[in-house]
Design a protein around this motif. Structure first.
Motif, PDB file in Angstrom:
ATOM      1  N   ARG A 130       0.951  -1.581   0.180  1.00 46.26           N
ATOM      2  CA  ARG A 130       0.126   0.129   0.108  1.00 46.26           C
ATOM      3  C   ARG A 130       0.920   1.070   0.024  1.00 46.26           C
ATOM      4  NH1 ARG A 130      -4.415  -1.961   4.347  1.00 46.26           N
ATOM      5  NH2 ARG A 130      -5.640  -3.102   2.627  1.00 46.26           N
ATOM      6  N   ASN A 131       1.989   1.147   1.231  1.00 45.16           N
ATOM      7  CA  ASN A 131       2.701   2.578   0.466  1.00 45.16           C
ATOM      8  C   ASN A 131       3.342   2.484  -0.519  1.00 45.16           C
ATOM      9  OD1 ASN A 131       2.614   2.906   3.336  1.00 45.16           O
ATOM     10  ND2 ASN A 131       3.636   1.425   4.018  1.00 45.16           N
ATOM     11  N   MET A 132       3.676   1.765  -1.400  1.00 47.42           N
ATOM     12  CA  MET A 132       4.238   1.732  -2.761  1.00 47.42           C
ATOM     13  C   MET A 132       3.600   2.470  -3.276  1.00 47.42           C
ATOM     14  SD  MET A 132       7.046   1.924  -4.445  1.00 47.42           S
ATOM     15  CE  MET A 132       8.140   1.608  -3.570  1.00 47.42           C
ATOM     16  N   ALA A 133       1.982   1.850  -3.107  1.00 46.77           N
ATOM     17  CA  ALA A 133       0.858   2.412  -4.526  1.00 46.77           C
ATOM     18  C   ALA A 133       0.725   3.487  -4.137  1.00 46.77           C
ATOM     19  CB  ALA A 133       0.043   1.279  -3.887  1.00 46.77           C
ATOM     20  N   VAL A 261       9.796  10.156  -3.036  1.00 45.65           N
ATOM     21  CA  VAL A 261       9.132   9.288  -2.760  1.00 45.65           C
ATOM     22  C   VAL A 261       9.194   7.872  -2.575  1.00 45.65           C
ATOM     23  CG1 VAL A 261       6.995   8.893  -3.909  1.00 45.65           C
ATOM     24  CG2 VAL A 261       7.590  11.270  -3.329  1.00 45.65           C
ATOM     25  N   LEU A 262      10.007   7.899  -3.802  1.00 44.38           N
ATOM     26  CA  LEU A 262      10.211   6.438  -4.244  1.00 44.38           C
ATOM     27  C   LEU A 262      10.795   5.264  -2.726  1.00 44.38           C
ATOM     28  CD1 LEU A 262      10.686   6.003  -7.374  1.00 44.38           C
ATOM     29  CD2 LEU A 262       8.444   5.009  -6.419  1.00 44.38           C
ATOM     30  N   VAL A 263      11.922   6.075  -2.475  1.00 44.10           N
ATOM     31  CA  VAL A 263      12.476   5.798  -1.434  1.00 44.10           C
ATOM     32  C   VAL A 263      11.825   5.752   0.073  1.00 44.10           C
ATOM     33  CG1 VAL A 263      14.402   5.816  -0.094  1.00 44.10           C
ATOM     34  CG2 VAL A 263      15.288   6.174  -1.976  1.00 44.10           C
ATOM     35  N   ALA A 264      10.648   6.316   0.236  1.00 41.39           N
ATOM     36  CA  ALA A 264      10.391   6.390   1.125  1.00 41.39           C
ATOM     37  C   ALA A 264       8.834   5.155   1.358  1.00 41.39           C
ATOM     38  CB  ALA A 264       9.968   8.180   1.816  1.00 41.39           C
ATOM     39  N   SER A 273       9.539   2.874   8.628  1.00 41.34           N
ATOM     40  CA  SER A 273       9.263   4.384   8.156  1.00 41.34           C
ATOM     41  C   SER A 273      10.471   5.542   9.185  1.00 41.34           C
ATOM     42  CB  SER A 273       7.489   4.171   9.118  1.00 41.34           C
ATOM     43  OG  SER A 273       7.186   3.669   7.968  1.00 41.34           O
ATOM     44  N   LEU A 274      10.595   4.401  10.242  1.00 42.46           N
ATOM     45  CA  LEU A 274      11.283   6.073  11.336  1.00 42.46           C
ATOM     46  C   LEU A 274      12.492   6.436  10.822  1.00 42.46           C
ATOM     47  CD1 LEU A 274      10.392   4.054  14.997  1.00 42.46           C
ATOM     48  CD2 LEU A 274       9.500   6.644  14.174  1.00 42.46           C
ATOM     49  N   LEU A 275      13.112   5.289  10.365  1.00 46.21           N
ATOM     50  CA  LEU A 275      14.587   5.765   9.391  1.00 46.21           C
ATOM     51  C   LEU A 275      14.293   6.372   8.442  1.00 46.21           C
ATOM     52  CD1 LEU A 275      17.498   5.071   8.429  1.00 46.21           C
ATOM     53  CD2 LEU A 275      16.650   3.009   7.170  1.00 46.21           C
ATOM     54  N   ALA A 276      13.006   6.541   7.853  1.00 44.91           N
ATOM     55  CA  ALA A 276      12.706   7.741   6.826  1.00 44.91           C
ATOM     56  C   ALA A 276      12.420   8.750   7.216  1.00 44.91           C
ATOM     57  CB  ALA A 276      10.972   7.326   5.838  1.00 44.91           C
ATOM     58  N   VAL A 277      12.108   8.853   8.639  1.00 49.74           N
ATOM     59  CA  VAL A 277      11.886  10.166   9.444  1.00 49.74           C
ATOM     60  C   VAL A 277      13.071  10.340   9.132  1.00 49.74           C
ATOM     61  CG1 VAL A 277      10.570  11.017  11.285  1.00 49.74           C
ATOM     62  CG2 VAL A 277       9.474   9.802   9.972  1.00 49.74           C
ATOM     63  N   ALA A 278      13.999   9.958   9.596  1.00 48.11           N
ATOM     64  CA  ALA A 278      15.150  10.203  10.236  1.00 48.11           C
ATOM     65  C   ALA A 278      15.894  10.653   9.003  1.00 48.11           C
ATOM     66  CB  ALA A 278      16.074   8.715  11.314  1.00 48.11           C
ATOM     67  N   MET A 279      15.820   9.746   8.162  1.00 44.50           N
ATOM     68  CA  MET A 279      16.746  10.625   6.868  1.00 44.50           C
ATOM     69  C   MET A 279      16.299  12.286   6.661  1.00 44.50           C
ATOM     70  SD  MET A 279      16.619   6.751   5.080  1.00 44.50           S
ATOM     71  CE  MET A 279      17.369   7.758   3.177  1.00 44.50           C
ATOM     72  N   VAL A 280      14.797  12.131   6.206  1.00 42.66           N
ATOM     73  CA  VAL A 280      14.019  12.959   5.994  1.00 42.66           C
ATOM     74  C   VAL A 280      13.996  14.547   5.919  1.00 42.66           C
ATOM     75  CG1 VAL A 280      11.334  14.435   4.869  1.00 42.66           C
ATOM     76  CG2 VAL A 280      12.679  11.813   4.378  1.00 42.66           C
TER      77      VAL A 280
END
Length: 397
Positions: A130-133, A261-264, A273-280
């Motif tokens: 779903r997240n990738m969609a 967007v695609l990486v997140a 998800s928390l790693l994505a937040v820590a990067m963004v």
């Protein structure tokens, strides 16, 4: 996510998102020409940016709720037709007042479309994709922005209306394809919830804490994003970059947004998800500082791509998370309200940036304002993710 109906739905949602992204950045692309055409001060230009964003707020609220009651497909077609028609009217504005009205109504249509796109793409995909969609749908927004920048780059000098003509004619054509090919994502319930009932579910005991934290992060994240989207062309022009170099930084900003967007989305589907937040969010602050102070052109290109990846990637995290918080019968409403709260931030961002720049605080003032917003946005979404992970089987940090 591989059935023909699913692929077709996500592809159509992607195209609509692309057209919305083009129109969202059209005013920023046209801004230097609008200043000359209508003899605008920086404050008046800020209101030209904000008029479209004002329309996004009630559009998102009404679009999400109407989609839950009348069907995603029907309301989406109406929304796309509306923003296409008024983008054409923007190109034919004869006065500053007409320009503001046209941007306001264009915003209504775009605001209504976005929560429906997010809800549709989330509903048609399997749980583990779903997240990738949502990512594949939403990456149309920065790609549309890149298309707007390319139009600005190659349009004849002074032809600011071209980007609005493209942003008007294409949605009207796509509305016809939606009528032919877009299926409804789920059957309509026989007794849809009233607005009061929908609000009670969205803000009920189980969702209230996550909803309020999500709103806080949406507000702060979109405030920063729209500072960048609307003021980046003007700031780059002030750095004495050529028209071509300035447009290329904007293209890289939007292409970076696609990558972000695609990486997140991939990280979220892999339960990171928390790693994505820590990067963004730290990356966003770093990129803003680089855009403000770096002088080498090639480093500005890198900073533009990084800013797009982090700012748009942060928005994707919020939009992919929102559908997970609400049940089917209020999903578009819940997403629509979150988008609407974010739109309050998007309206405030260009105005705040205009006031900071008018006061002579410069890029340093913008960085000071955004750093606090970034910390608040990151902390809020991290708390929502932790709570959501406890409800949904546990997610590693």
């Amino acid at each position: 996510m591989s059935t023909p109906s699913t692929v077709r739905t996500i592809a159509l949602c992607f195209v609509v998102a692309l057209l919305e992204g083009l129109d969202l950045q059209a005013t920023g692309i046209a801004a230097p020409h609008l200043i000359r055409e209508f003899n605008l001060s920086p404050a008046a230009l800020g209101w030209a940016f904000t008029a479209g964003l004002v329309g996004l707020l009630p559009g998102a609220l009404a679009g999400g709720w109407l989609a839950d009651r009348l069907g995603r497909r029907r309301v989406l077609i109406a929304a796309v037709s509306l923003f296409g028609l008024f983008s054409l009217l923007t190109a034919n504005s004869a006065s500053y007042t007409q320009l503001l009205i046209a941007r306001l109504v264009t915003g209504l249509g775009m605001g209504a479309a976005l929560p429906i796109l997010i809800a549709l793409s989330s509903e048609v995909a399997s749980r583990d994709s779903r997240n990738m969609a949502v990512s594949l749908t939403y990456c149309g927004v920065p790609l549309g922005g890149a298309c707007a920048a390319l139009i600005g780059m190659f349009a004849p000098v002074g032809e600011w209306r071209l980007v609005f003509y493209v942003g008007g004619i294409a949605p009207l054509l796509i509305a016809g394809l939606l009528m032919l090919w877009l299926p409804e994502s789920r059957p309509l319930v026989s007794r849809p919830l009233t607005l009061s009932q929908s609000t009670n579910v969205v803000l009920g005991r189980q969702q209230s804490r996550s909803t309020l934290l999500l709103w806080c992060s949406c507000f702060c994240t979109l405030m920063i994003l729209y500072m960048l989207l609307n003021w980046l062309p003007t700031l780059l022009a002030g750095r004495e970059l050529s028209r071509l170099d300035s447009s290329f930084v904007q293209v890289l900003f939007n292409l970076g947004g696609v990558a972000g967007v695609l990486v997140a989305g991939r990280l979220m589907d892999r339960q990171r998800s928390l790693l994505a937040v820590a990067m963004v969010y730290p990356g966003m602050l770093l990129a803003l500082a680089a855009l403000g102070y770096l002088k080498q052109l090639h480093l500005l290109y890198v900073a533009g791509a990084l800013a797009g990846a982090c700012a748009v990637g942060g928005q994707l995290i919020l939009y992919a998370l929102a559908p997970r918080l609400y049940p089917d019968d209020v999903r578009a409403t819940g997403v629509g309200v979150a988008v609407a709260v974010g739109r309050l931030g998007s309206m405030s961002g260009p105005l705040l940036a205009g006031q900071i720049l008018a006061a002579g605080a410069g890029v340093g003032g913008l960085l000071l304002a955004t750093s606090t917003l970034l910390v608040l946005a990151a902390a809020s979404v991290a708390m929502v993710l932790r709570q959501d992970s406890r409800v949904n089987e546990g997610e590693p940090c």
